[in-house]
Design a protein around this motif. Structure first.
Motif: not given
Ligand SMILES: [Zn+2]
Length: 321
Positions: A141, A151, A208
């Motif tokens: 990520v 992602t 993330t």
């Protein structure tokens, strides 16, 4: 006794920088019995690490030859530290520091896995498939806030083979820094406990780098653990790097949330010492007794033992035997 899921002391020593959080002379007295010592091949990064909320552009892949060369140097640096290298859980002892040889990003492993068994023989016991960049096995990520960890694409065929080979050899597979599709591929592929050595709850801090509830449940169901990361930007609800105003309660908040979602047997520590900005109230390993005291206010003594070291020992034993 604290067994910890992640530190970057080796990187600092390799760069010739003094330790910021882990003073090996006094660490054992503070209850730090070691844990995962990362070998991380750094990505060039020119940005301001204190920019907030923390985000950075997608880092480029690192070629195998460069990663292999730097990882040799990192391994030599690790071997020069006054620590024991862990081969079994019996190597962890109160009053001593024991290091698990961990690769953060598998770039130094050949895509045909031809050097993996060699690395095992030299002491490698844990691999984070990626750092926050792509490699031949998977995609990490990029650091974004607020954003979900979904992602990019999942594991490559080589990535699935790596997970299976690690299962067979008895090398722990770490999903911290992995994107969400890669995560689900690891869950589907791995026959051993799945762990996130240094990640937090996405519901409390929408980085993330943190894990959604669905990911937490999958780690629990695999028998794995999540090591709570002390990095301020992965703890705080606002994602800001305000280490002076971040208290130990922010760490406790994530421990409590993870325990509520997964059960106490799946929560551990993953400090990120010497690789991240941690709360000033903690400082470094010298602050661990204060953190353990804060946990004692909320948890039973046997639960504190599991969080601080028991859960890591259980998962390592299940993986290495
Ligand atoms: Zn990391």
């Amino acid at each position: 006794m604290v067994i910890d899921g992640h530190n970057d002391l080796v990187l600092r020593r390799w760069r010739g920088e003094p330790a910021k959080h882990i003073d090996l002379e006094t660490a054992a007295d503070a209850g730090f019995a070691g844990g995962f010592f990362a070998m991380y091949v750094p990505s060039p990064y020119d940005g301001d690490p204190l920019s907030t909320p923390y985000s950075m552009p997608f880092a480029a892949a690192i070629p195998f030859e460069e990663a292999a060369r730097v990882t040799e140097e990192l391994f030599a640096t690790l071997r020069a530290l006054p620590v024991r290298l862990a081969e079994s859980v019996d190597d962890f002892r109160e009053g001593e520091v024991t290091a698990i040889v961990h690769m953060e990003g598998a770039e130094a492993i050949a895509d045909d896995l031809s050097n993996l068994a060699d690395w095992y023989d030299r002491g490698l016991r844990s691999i984070g498939i990626v750092w926050s960049r792509p490699n031949v096995f998977a995609e990490g990520v990029p650091f974004r806030f607020p954003a979900p960890p979904d992602t990019g694409p999942g594991l490559t065929d080589a990535g699935r083979s790596l997970v299976q080979a690690c299962n067979e050899l008895g090398i722990l597979v770490d999903v911290s820094h992995l994107n969400e599709r890669g995560f689900w591929d690891v869950v589907e592929t791995s026959s051993r406990p799945v762990v996130a050595t240094h990640s937090n709850a996405h519901a409390l801090c929408a980085s993330t780098r943190n894990l959604t509830d669905a990911q937490l449940f999958a780690i629990r169901d695999s028998g794995g653990v999540v090591g709570v990361n002390f990095a301020v930007t992965f703890l705080r609800e606002d994602g800001m790097n305000d280490f002076e105003k971040t208290g130990l309660d922010e760490i406790v908040r994530h421990v409590e949330y993870l325990a509520e979602r997964m059960g106490i047997d799946h929560v551990a520590f993953g400090s990120d010492f010497d690789g991240a900005v941690v709360p000033a109230a903690l400082g470094g390993v010298s602050g661990l007794p204060r953190l353990v005291d804060a946990l004692r206010d909320r948890f039973e003594p046997d639960e504190v033992e599991r969080i601080t070291h028991g859960n890591w020992l259980r998962v390592l034993d299940a993986t290495w035997r």
